[in-house]
Design an enzyme around this catalytic site. Structure first.
Site, PDB file in Angstrom:
ATOM      1  N   ARG A  69       0.720  -1.087  -0.063  1.00 27.32           N
ATOM      2  CA  ARG A  69      -0.031  -0.016   0.060  1.00 27.32           C
ATOM      3  C   ARG A  69       0.824   1.120   0.027  1.00 27.32           C
ATOM      4  O   ARG A  69       0.715   2.131  -0.742  1.00 27.32           O
ATOM      5  CB  ARG A  69      -0.826  -0.080   1.197  1.00 27.32           C
ATOM      6  CG  ARG A  69      -2.240  -0.337   0.916  1.00 27.32           C
ATOM      7  CD  ARG A  69      -2.890  -0.710   2.410  1.00 27.32           C
ATOM      8  NE  ARG A  69      -1.838  -1.918   2.916  1.00 27.32           N
ATOM      9  CZ  ARG A  69      -2.080  -2.953   2.663  1.00 27.32           C
ATOM     10  NH1 ARG A  69      -2.995  -3.484   2.035  1.00 27.32           N
ATOM     11  NH2 ARG A  69      -1.216  -4.072   2.742  1.00 27.32           N
ATOM     12  N   THR A  70       1.711   1.325   0.817  1.00 31.20           N
ATOM     13  CA  THR A  70       2.384   2.558   1.340  1.00 31.20           C
ATOM     14  C   THR A  70       3.138   3.034  -0.202  1.00 31.20           C
ATOM     15  O   THR A  70       2.898   4.123  -0.703  1.00 31.20           O
ATOM     16  CB  THR A  70       3.420   2.665   2.327  1.00 31.20           C
ATOM     17  OG1 THR A  70       2.736   2.224   3.481  1.00 31.20           O
ATOM     18  CG2 THR A  70       4.002   3.851   2.565  1.00 31.20           C
ATOM     19  N   LYS A  99      26.440  -2.943  -0.558  1.00 29.39           N
ATOM     20  CA  LYS A  99      27.852  -2.639  -0.744  1.00 29.39           C
ATOM     21  C   LYS A  99      28.355  -1.749   0.522  1.00 29.39           C
ATOM     22  O   LYS A  99      29.390  -1.437   0.801  1.00 29.39           O
ATOM     23  CB  LYS A  99      28.192  -1.991  -2.003  1.00 29.39           C
ATOM     24  CG  LYS A  99      27.814  -2.692  -3.439  1.00 29.39           C
ATOM     25  CD  LYS A  99      27.937  -1.840  -4.409  1.00 29.39           C
ATOM     26  CE  LYS A  99      27.483  -2.341  -5.726  1.00 29.39           C
ATOM     27  NZ  LYS A  99      27.420  -1.311  -6.740  1.00 29.39           N
ATOM     28  N   ARG A 120      11.411   4.079   3.145  1.00 29.22           N
ATOM     29  CA  ARG A 120      10.946   2.818   4.094  1.00 29.22           C
ATOM     30  C   ARG A 120      12.257   2.554   4.457  1.00 29.22           C
ATOM     31  O   ARG A 120      12.963   1.641   3.599  1.00 29.22           O
ATOM     32  CB  ARG A 120       9.949   1.847   3.618  1.00 29.22           C
ATOM     33  CG  ARG A 120       9.662   0.971   4.589  1.00 29.22           C
ATOM     34  CD  ARG A 120       8.470  -0.059   4.400  1.00 29.22           C
ATOM     35  NE  ARG A 120       7.414   0.908   4.706  1.00 29.22           N
ATOM     36  CZ  ARG A 120       6.177   0.146   4.705  1.00 29.22           C
ATOM     37  NH1 ARG A 120       5.719  -0.927   4.540  1.00 29.22           N
ATOM     38  NH2 ARG A 120       5.149   0.905   5.104  1.00 29.22           N
ATOM     39  N   HIS A 148       5.683   5.984  11.390  1.00 25.31           N
ATOM     40  CA  HIS A 148       4.999   5.747  10.075  1.00 25.31           C
ATOM     41  C   HIS A 148       4.108   7.092   9.935  1.00 25.31           C
ATOM     42  O   HIS A 148       2.953   6.809   9.883  1.00 25.31           O
ATOM     43  CB  HIS A 148       4.222   4.511   9.869  1.00 25.31           C
ATOM     44  CG  HIS A 148       3.964   4.071   8.518  1.00 25.31           C
ATOM     45  ND1 HIS A 148       3.871   5.171   7.386  1.00 25.31           N
ATOM     46  CD2 HIS A 148       3.552   2.989   8.094  1.00 25.31           C
ATOM     47  CE1 HIS A 148       3.724   4.408   6.426  1.00 25.31           C
ATOM     48  NE2 HIS A 148       3.357   3.194   6.551  1.00 25.31           N
TER      49      HIS A 148
END
Ligand code: NCD
Length: 320
Positions: A69-70, A99, A120, A148
């Protein structure tokens, strides 16, 4: 403009004046009201008019943890506003994080390609530590078990849309309050409203971190914990259910006792006719599908509200 003027301007602008959205602590009630009002306008605006809003802008979406969703709602919001998206999904595996690249460097690099960065990340504080190095706005789309903020903004938007107010409500928050970042951001946002009373219900090991509880109380939020599900449900205007964050548990025993807090048709029978059920989704088994057809189940409307709220936030924040 000569090249030296451009360079001078760039140096003068620096990165310190850039506004990021990292936590609901940094959001004012005025911001929320403004974004909700704009979300309402964007909802009814013609597709053609919306397309002009971010025309020419590029937004980078970099996700180090899974998301449906996000990520897709942010991408859809950018595209519907006429902007473009560049994205790195599963960035822990498929980006230079593999890396060992530092997040500070990632922000400086992506800032050369994009006008805002939606991220995120799996660590609670990493993006806030690195954000001052970013030349463009950073929008937190979920940080570990920390915060969030855009989910909380769309949650409050949904509460307001469904019930016409946030002040004075009785809000019951259930499930994994320890690792649930949406709950942390939502509770902080609720401190900006008057006379909100919060009741928490959670399995023994998954309560709100104690320092967060103290901080919320010191900011005036009325907040209590109970094990009495029936009484809490019967008083609530909003029932905010959450998933157990199984991927963050230190051992499976932490999830003991979760079934007690599942919502079923029996829960509906004790709730007020005017109450609403919210859930940030994804749902696992904490809301039985038999609840979905009840008009009080607002979680799919909440998803749609998220699209318009994210459009409003992006319009405000993307550097143009
Ligand atoms: C939430 C998240 O990622 O924190 N999902 C979402 O963004 N809507 C909730 C969850 O995963 O349980």
């Amino acid at each position: 403009m000569t090249i030296s003027t451009v360079v001078k301007r760039h140096l003068e602008t620096g990165t310190s004046s850039v506004r990021h959205l990292l936590s609901t602590r940094d959001v004012t009630r005025h911001d929320v009201t403004r974004w909700m009002a704009r979300a309402e306008e964007l909802r009814v605006m013609s597709a053609k008019d919306r397309q002009t809003i971010l025309a020419g802008s590029v937004v980078a979406a970099i996700f180090y943890e899974p998301s449906t969703r996000t990520r897709l709602s942010f991408e859809s919001a950018v595209l519907r506003l006429g902007g473009r998206v560049i994205s790195a999904e599963n960035a822990l595996e498929h980006s230079s994080a593999k890396k060992g690249e530092r997040l500070e460097d990632v922000f400086r690099v992506l800032g050369c390609y994009a006008d805002a960065i939606v991220i995120r990340h799996h660590e609670n504080d990493a993006m806030a530590m690195a954000a001052p190095q970013s030349p463009v706005p950073i929008i937190n789309a979920g940080a570990g078990s920390g915060e969030h903020p855009t989910q909380a903004l769309l949650d409050v938007y949904t509460i307001w849309r469904e019930l016409g107010q946030v002040d004075g409500l009785e809000i019951c928050i259930m499930g994994d309050l320890r690792y649930g970042r949406t709950v942390h951001s939502l509770l902080q946002l609720l401190t900006k409203y008057r006379n909100v009373s919060v009741t928490l219900l959670h399995p023994a090991s998954l309560g709100l971190p104690e320092e967060m509880m103290q901080a919320l109380r010191s900011r005036g939020l009325s907040i209590q914990t109970t094990q009495d599900l029936t009484s809490a449900l019967s008083r609530a205007d909003i029932v905010y259910q959450t998933r157990i964050q199984t991927e963050r548990l230190s051992c499976i025993d932490e999830a003991l006792g979760t079934e007690k807090f599942h919502l079923t048709s029996a829960s509906l029978s004790v709730m007020k006719p005017s109450a609403r059920i919210l859930h940030p989704l994804p749902r696992v088994d904490e809301i039985h599908p038999e609840v979905d057809d009840d008009p009080r189940a607002a979680y799919f409307r909440q998803v749609e509200n998220g699209l318009y709220m994210r459009m409003a936030i992006l319009e405000d924040m993307v550097r143009r």
